[in-house]
Design an enzyme around this catalytic site. Structure first.
Site, PDB file in Angstrom:
ATOM      1  N   TYR A   3      38.630  77.701  -5.991  1.00 14.69           N
ATOM      2  CA  TYR A   3      37.515  78.545  -6.415  1.00 14.69           C
ATOM      3  C   TYR A   3      37.857  79.353  -7.660  1.00 14.69           C
ATOM      4  O   TYR A   3      36.959  79.834  -8.355  1.00 14.69           O
ATOM      5  CB  TYR A   3      37.111  79.520  -5.307  1.00 14.69           C
ATOM      6  CG  TYR A   3      36.599  78.893  -4.033  1.00 14.69           C
ATOM      7  CD1 TYR A   3      36.277  77.538  -3.963  1.00 14.69           C
ATOM      8  CD2 TYR A   3      36.439  79.659  -2.890  1.00 14.69           C
ATOM      9  CE1 TYR A   3      35.821  76.974  -2.791  1.00 14.69           C
ATOM     10  CE2 TYR A   3      35.972  79.102  -1.705  1.00 14.69           C
ATOM     11  CZ  TYR A   3      35.673  77.761  -1.658  1.00 14.69           C
ATOM     12  OH  TYR A   3      35.218  77.211  -0.484  1.00 14.69           O
ATOM     13  N   HIS A  25      41.608  71.567   2.062  1.00 11.83           N
ATOM     14  CA  HIS A  25      40.261  71.731   1.498  1.00 11.83           C
ATOM     15  C   HIS A  25      39.437  70.444   1.610  1.00 11.83           C
ATOM     16  O   HIS A  25      38.265  70.469   1.991  1.00 11.83           O
ATOM     17  CB  HIS A  25      40.374  72.175   0.037  1.00 11.83           C
ATOM     18  CG  HIS A  25      39.168  72.878  -0.472  1.00 11.83           C
ATOM     19  ND1 HIS A  25      39.220  73.853  -1.445  1.00 11.83           N
ATOM     20  CD2 HIS A  25      37.856  72.764  -0.159  1.00 11.83           C
ATOM     21  CE1 HIS A  25      38.002  74.294  -1.700  1.00 11.83           C
ATOM     22  NE2 HIS A  25      37.159  73.635  -0.934  1.00 11.83           N
TER      23      HIS A  25
END
Length: 320
Positions: free
Chosen positions: A60, A121
């Site tokens: 992110y 992830h």
């Protein structure tokens, strides 16, 4: 096998008790696509809105800002032990020798000694500097078992309390469970009335793995907050459509991580306790037709002429 269960004390935020026995706050602040004011949003969420769960990820690009917000909240009097911080290891680091250094970088950026939950992830390994979409040779073989063993070592060394997975299929989950000594405590998946993800949801329940729902409001292309069915239920209950969608996820038995950078919306999103969606309205929300995922993974992993994944269906093992 025991499953995660929800608990609530008077005046307290709902929690789910994971297989490890650790308590995970049911509503967390999501930080995907968060802006430059992420530190402010994190501090506000914790100190003013009452959040105790923050979800982030190395990919992110905001872990340093999240760390600043966490530090500010703790300086304001919030105990670290009362916070639940989740992060994720990115695909370029999905090699056994890269797992610990990746976590150490995350801990440094978050200004923490440990995190509560560390996820894989996506279950795919990418070459450093991989393009979007990937070019030939940029999607590498993923040693899932070797990476997971290193994740388990992080738990044993006290750097991580729980480990989990994101964006897994039933096929990949079953493969992992065959070798895992510490099974995943949490599986984080896209889930909302427009994409219920029933197959992996039921598989997780079978194995006592808690599920966290991301993108609970859908996407900018299909924002369920504007769905007439959702709006009708919201008007009936005198709640916002966003609150109804978050509550739907909670009543389904999942935790949820809505994202917002607006203080008012951050506070609104956690005002989902002390009331219920009636059964008939819950069923109406469940009747919303499944249409498509927000995140297919296609731009990350699919090369239509070269590589192991030629379509989004390949990414998801043709399960849905």
């Amino acid at each position: 096998m025991a499953s995660a269960k929800a608990t609530m004390g008077q005046g307290e935020q709902d929690h789910f008790v994971l297989k490890s026995g650790h308590a995970m706050p049911a509503v967390g602040l999501g930080t995907w696509r968060a802006g430059s004011d992420t530190a402010h949003s994190v501090r506000t969420a914790i100190t003013e809105a009452g959040y105790r769960h923050v979800d982030t990820a190395a990919e992110y690009g905001v872990e340093k800002e999240v760390g600043k917000g966490l530090k500010a909240a703790m300086e304001a009097g919030i105990d670290r032990k009362d916070l639940f911080v989740t992060s994720k290891i990115w695909c370029t680091n999905l090699a056994p020798e890269r797992v610990r250094p990746a976590l150490e970088n995350t801990l440094k950026d978050l200004q923490l000694d440990y995190i509560d939950l560390y996820h894989i992830h996506w279950p795919f390994r990418l070459k450093d500097g991989a393009h979007m979409p990937p070019e030939a040779g940029e999607v590498l073989e993923f040693d899932m078992e070797g990476v997971w063993k290193e994740m388990e070592n992080l738990v044993k060394d006290g750097l991580v309390k729980d480990i989990g997975v994101c964006n897994y299929t039933v096929t990949k989950l079953n493969r992992l469970l065959r070798s895992a000594k510490i099974p995943p405590a949490v599986c984080q998946m896209e889930m909302h009335p427009g994409w219920k993800n029933d197959k992996i949801f039921e598989a997780c329940k079978k194995h006592g793995i808690h599920v966290t729902a991301y993108s609970p409001l859908g996407s900018s292309e299909k924002n369920l907050a504007h769905d007439p069915v959702v709006e009708k239920v919201a008007n009936k209950l005198n709640k916002t459509p966003g609150q109804v969608l978050i509550k739907w996820a909670l009543q389904r038995g999942t935790s949820v991580i809505p994202k917002s950078s607006k203080d008012e919306r951050i506070k609104e999103n956690i005002q989902v306790f002390g009331w219920e969606i009636p059964e008939e309205d819950f069923k109406v929300l469940c009747s919303i037709k499944d249409e498509k995922r927000v995140l297919t993974g296609e731009e990350l992993f699919v090369n239509k002429t070269h590589g192991p994944y030629r379509s989004a269906a390949d990414v998801w093992d043709h399960e849905n």
